[in-house]
Design a protein around this motif. Structure first.
Motif, PDB file in Angstrom:
ATOM      1  N   GLU A 525      -3.277-106.167  63.332  1.00  0.00           N
ATOM      2  CA  GLU A 525      -3.889-107.479  63.115  1.00  0.00           C
ATOM      3  C   GLU A 525      -4.880-107.348  61.960  1.00  0.00           C
ATOM      4  N   PRO A 526      -5.328-108.429  61.369  1.00  0.00           N
ATOM      5  CA  PRO A 526      -6.355-108.327  60.322  1.00  0.00           C
ATOM      6  C   PRO A 526      -7.661-107.802  60.926  1.00  0.00           C
ATOM      7  N   VAL A 527      -8.175-106.721  60.339  1.00  0.00           N
ATOM      8  CA  VAL A 527      -9.389-106.071  60.860  1.00  0.00           C
ATOM      9  C   VAL A 527     -10.351-105.844  59.700  1.00  0.00           C
ATOM     10  N   ASP A 528     -11.629-106.197  59.919  1.00  0.00           N
ATOM     11  CA  ASP A 528     -12.704-105.862  58.974  1.00  0.00           C
ATOM     12  C   ASP A 528     -13.294-104.539  59.422  1.00  0.00           C
ATOM     13  N   LEU A 529     -13.056-103.480  58.649  1.00  0.00           N
ATOM     14  CA  LEU A 529     -13.468-102.137  59.051  1.00  0.00           C
ATOM     15  C   LEU A 529     -14.979-102.028  59.139  1.00  0.00           C
ATOM     16  N   VAL A 530     -15.709-102.690  58.255  1.00  0.00           N
ATOM     17  CA  VAL A 530     -17.177-102.604  58.276  1.00  0.00           C
ATOM     18  C   VAL A 530     -17.719-103.225  59.556  1.00  0.00           C
ATOM     19  N   ILE A 559     -14.236-104.991  54.433  1.00  0.00           N
ATOM     20  CA  ILE A 559     -13.101-104.148  54.024  1.00  0.00           C
ATOM     21  C   ILE A 559     -11.987-104.468  55.011  1.00  0.00           C
ATOM     22  N   GLU A 560     -11.087-105.323  54.595  1.00  0.00           N
ATOM     23  CA  GLU A 560     -10.080-105.831  55.516  1.00  0.00           C
ATOM     24  C   GLU A 560      -8.744-105.119  55.304  1.00  0.00           C
ATOM     25  N   GLY A 561      -8.091-104.858  56.424  1.00  0.00           N
ATOM     26  CA  GLY A 561      -6.771-104.241  56.401  1.00  0.00           C
ATOM     27  C   GLY A 561      -5.967-104.673  57.597  1.00  0.00           C
ATOM     28  N   TRP A 562      -4.659-104.349  57.566  1.00  0.00           N
ATOM     29  CA  TRP A 562      -3.759-104.721  58.662  1.00  0.00           C
ATOM     30  C   TRP A 562      -3.632-103.507  59.580  1.00  0.00           C
ATOM     31  N   ARG A 567      -7.139 -98.991  68.391  1.00  0.00           N
ATOM     32  CA  ARG A 567      -6.941 -97.583  68.025  1.00  0.00           C
ATOM     33  C   ARG A 567      -8.018 -97.111  67.055  1.00  0.00           C
ATOM     34  N   LEU A 568      -8.434 -97.952  66.129  1.00  0.00           N
ATOM     35  CA  LEU A 568      -9.507 -97.537  65.223  1.00  0.00           C
ATOM     36  C   LEU A 568     -10.825 -97.380  65.981  1.00  0.00           C
ATOM     37  N   GLU A 569     -11.078 -98.241  66.976  1.00  0.00           N
ATOM     38  CA  GLU A 569     -12.271 -98.048  67.808  1.00  0.00           C
ATOM     39  C   GLU A 569     -12.185 -96.713  68.552  1.00  0.00           C
ATOM     40  N   GLN A 570     -10.948 -96.337  68.978  1.00  0.00           N
ATOM     41  CA  GLN A 570     -10.761 -95.049  69.651  1.00  0.00           C
ATOM     42  C   GLN A 570     -11.054 -93.892  68.707  1.00  0.00           C
ATOM     43  N   VAL A 571     -10.661 -94.019  67.430  1.00  0.00           N
ATOM     44  CA  VAL A 571     -10.950 -92.984  66.432  1.00  0.00           C
ATOM     45  C   VAL A 571     -12.456 -92.821  66.264  1.00  0.00           C
ATOM     46  N   THR A 672      -2.809-102.995  51.121  1.00  0.00           N
ATOM     47  CA  THR A 672      -2.039-104.080  51.738  1.00  0.00           C
ATOM     48  C   THR A 672      -2.963-105.175  52.253  1.00  0.00           C
ATOM     49  N   ALA A 673      -4.130-104.786  52.767  1.00  0.00           N
ATOM     50  CA  ALA A 673      -5.161-105.699  53.269  1.00  0.00           C
ATOM     51  C   ALA A 673      -4.604-106.640  54.320  1.00  0.00           C
ATOM     52  N   ALA A 674      -5.463-107.537  54.745  1.00  0.00           N
ATOM     53  CA  ALA A 674      -5.047-108.446  55.810  1.00  0.00           C
ATOM     54  C   ALA A 674      -4.157-109.550  55.290  1.00  0.00           C
ATOM     55  N   ARG A 675      -4.116-109.709  53.983  1.00  0.00           N
ATOM     56  CA  ARG A 675      -3.324-110.803  53.421  1.00  0.00           C
ATOM     57  C   ARG A 675      -1.832-110.505  53.473  1.00  0.00           C
TER      58      ARG A 675
END
Length: 686
Positions: A525-530, A559-562, A567-571, A672-675
């Motif tokens: 899903e679109p996620v803002d990493l910051v 910083i948006e990505g797909w 899982r990133l919260e788990q990392v 690739t970003a969220a777009r």
């Protein structure tokens, strides 16, 4: 098959009057007189009929000399007797006629009785010759099937005259010795010279035993054929005695049994090689056994080189048939300056095929040498023939085996190459079996350690929960439960943390189980990493306070990505948990940013750090950089981190040294970003 003996014919060459007179004189003999008026006509008739005698009656000797010479030259190898009738039997003419090939000379008009006596003698000889030839033809015809069977079976026959030691051998016998039909094999001494020096005495004893017992003779021996090729010959025979029982000769047959003997030797060699290779599970010990065995059987000298991690070759085995020579060569090898990498093994390894040097020339020796000291070593070995075989494994090459034969030995051939390659294959199987066994043992040991740690880690929160519940139960019974409400919030928080810890352990085990069964599935899903990092840092503030770790977070966004948010919260949770565990009492720094088409997340602590030898295996399953006694954990957290990032086509890197803390940097594709969402066909990283 019987042959009818035809009437003898006499060819008369001369003028008409002489021909008729001679024919009349010979009529009582009952022979056919064929009359010819010229030498050319006589030669044509001679081509189509076998004459018992040729009578030449020239008009003059000058002419007769020429005619006699033409007749003899035109007989094409036939031994037809020639009688010349001279008008004047001068001594010099008679001598010249005999020199030209005449068997006798008579006058131009010989006495009829004398002529008939002379002709009758030659006709009789011719008839006996024809009869003998017919008998021989019949004998040859009867023996033809036997000769065909002998030739088809590859047999050769021989006869040894004991008085003169003269040997008669058929062409098949010579072929069995590796000789051509024109080569000399006419005596016992010549035959003995071809036999391998180690087999001569045994062959001689077999001959003596046969002569002593008047019985059969049997001997199998090696033959050194021209060109140095080794052959095996089986000889069988018997002793022939005269009427008094005294041995006068020996007769027998020979058979080339090279293929049979080499096949038996190959089977015995490979069986012993397999036994030796299975006797040890240490790779270098396996290769030393290979070298020792090969140098004592199919070669005089054997070298084994293994591939090192950086790609070069390292010599692990060196064996020679002569122990003194082996020690000398080993000392010379140790004195060679520079890196010890022989050129020929490296070439064979790069080309990945077996190389045969049937005749290792001086030029090839110079080309193979790394330097003058190495050339001196090669000259000390004095290799006449070489086989260089790569050790090819299923997944990677292992190294190279070099086999050498020295001067005085037979050169290697294609059959030796096949044997060397089979030895190499079996050596590789032994090496890979040893590696698999070590890997299996390590895996079993790792499993046992994991089960021990897992049981401890799972038991710890359960024990804590049990103790707190028992404490509340005792408090409820002791004072009617008045103290329970006061203690309950603190106890519930402690129990919540233990349940959370237990749940985390179970989740980790389930995640690993899923990863082993199939690829990790992501809910992108679109996620803002910051924003994700800041929320997680806020969530871990209380845990950082308990570990006395000031927590700092730096990053500008968005910083948006797909990506998969959970899982990133788990990392991040795993990286922060490790930072609090191994950097307790020290600050923990979290940063997030981008670099080109990638986003990065960095967690740095100032704790105990990691040893350099532990860094390569830090992200493997069940691996820990510190003792489990001092720090708990299943050794799965960083493994899951790596797999999650790989599923995002990302990676993770660590920098650390003992006492200097550790910095973990996670990289994620950002372009690739969220777009733009990834397609269904996007493969996971491996």
């Amino acid at each position: 098959m019987e042959h009818e003996v035809a009437r003898a014919s006499v060819l008369v060459v001369g003028d008409a009057e002489t021909r008729l007179a001679l024919s009349a004189a010979l009529a009582p003999l009952g022979v056919d007189c064929v009359l010819s008026g010229s030498v050319d006509e006589a030669l044509r008739q001679h081509l189509h009929e076998d004459f018992a005698l040729l009578l030449l009656a020239p008009a003059a000797w000058d002419e007769g000399r020429h005619e006699a010479r033409r007749l003899v030259a035109g007989w094409h190898g036939r031994a037809t007797p020639l009688i010349v009738l001279l008008g004047e039997p001068r001594t010099d003419w008679v001598r010249e006629a005999h020199a030209l090939g005449a068997v006798d000379c008579l006058g131009r008009e010989p006495e009829p009785d004398l002529l008939r006596a002379k002709v009758s003698a030659f006709v009789s000889l011719h008839s006996r010759h024809l009869a003998a030839r017919h008998v021989q033809e019949a004998l040859d015809e009867r023996e033809a099937p036997l000769h065909f069977a002998v030739e088809a079976a590859g047999l050769g026959h021989w006869r040894l005259e004991l008085a003169s030691l003269r040997l008669e051998c058929s062409s098949g016998c010579k072929l069995n010795f590796g000789l051509s039909p024109e080569d000399d094999l006419s005596s016992y001494a010549v035959m003995r010279s071809y036999i391998h020096p180690e087999d001569r005495d045994a062959m001689g004893q077999s001959v003596e035993r046969a002569l002593a017992t008047r019985g059969g003779y049997a001997s199998d021996y090696r033959v050194l054929a021209p060109g140095g090729r080794l052959r095996w010959v089986a000889a069988r025979g018997r002793v022939v005695c005269d009427a008094s029982g005294t041995p006068v000769s020996m007769v027998g047959i020979t058979l080339d049994i090279t293929e049979r003997m080499r096949g038996a030797q190959k089977l015995a060699f490979l069986a012993e090689a397999s036994r030796l290779l299975s006797a040890s599970l240490e790779p270098e010990d396996v290769l030393r056994r290979v070298a020792r065995f090969a140098s004592g059987s199919i070669a005089a000298y054997c070298l084994v080189d293994l591939i090192e991690e950086e790609g070069g070759l390292r010599r692990v085995a060196m064996a020679h048939r002569d122990p003194a020579q082996e020690q000398r060569i080993s000392r010379m090898w140790d004195t060679i300056p520079g890196r010890h990498e022989a050129r020929l093994p490296l070439e064979a390894l790069r080309q990945d095929w077996t190389t045969l040097y049937a005749d290792f020339s001086d030029e090839q020796r110079r080309r193979a040498a790394m330097n003058p000291a190495h050339l001196a070593l090669i000259e000390a070995i004095a290799p006449r023939s070489l086989i260089i075989v790569p050790l090819r494994g299923h997944a990677r090459p292992w190294g190279v085996i070099t086999l050498a034969r020295t001067e005085g030995e037979c050169p290697f051939d294609e059959e030796d190459v096949e044997l060397a390659e089979e030895l190499a294959r079996r050596a590789v199987v032994a090496l890979e079996n040893a590696r698999l066994l070590r890997t299996t043992r390590a895996a079993v040991q790792l499993r046992d350690e994991f089960l021990s740690v897992a049981s401890h880690e799972l038991k710890t929160p359960l024990t804590s929960l049990s103790l707190r519940l028992q404490g509340l139960a005792r408090a409820a019974r002791r004072d009617g439960g008045e103290s329970v409400p006061r203690r309950l919030p603190q106890e519930l928080e402690a129990m919540r943390l233990q349940v959370k810890r237990l749940s985390g352990l179970m989740d980790a085990l389930l995640d690993v189980s899923r990863l082993d069964a199939e690829a990790l599935r992501l809910e992108r899903e679109p996620v803002d990493l910051v924003a994700l990092v800041r929320r997680s840092v806020d969530h871990f503030a209380a845990e950082a306070a308990r570990a006395h770790c000031p927590l700092e977070c730096v990053g500008t966004g968005p910083i948006e990505g797909w990506w998969d948010r959970a899982r990133l919260e788990q990392v991040l949770e795993q990286l922060l948990t490790n930072a609090f565990k191994y950097g307790a009492g020290h600050p923990v720094h979290v940063a997030v940013g981008t670099e080109g088409p990638r986003a990065w997340l960095r967690v740095r602590d100032e704790g105990i750090g990691i040893d350099a030898d532990a860094l390569p295996r830090l992200f493997d399953k069940f691996e820990r950089a510190v003792s489990v006694r001092n720090y708990g954990g299943l050794g799965l957290g960083l493994y899951l981190v790596r797999r999650i990032l790989q599923s995002h086509q990302g990676s993770i890197h660590v920098e650390s040294s003992p006492g200097q803390g550790a910095t973990f940097t996670a990289w994620l594709p950002w372009n690739t970003a969220a777009r733009t969402a990834p397609t269904e066909d996007t493969p996971p990283a491996t």
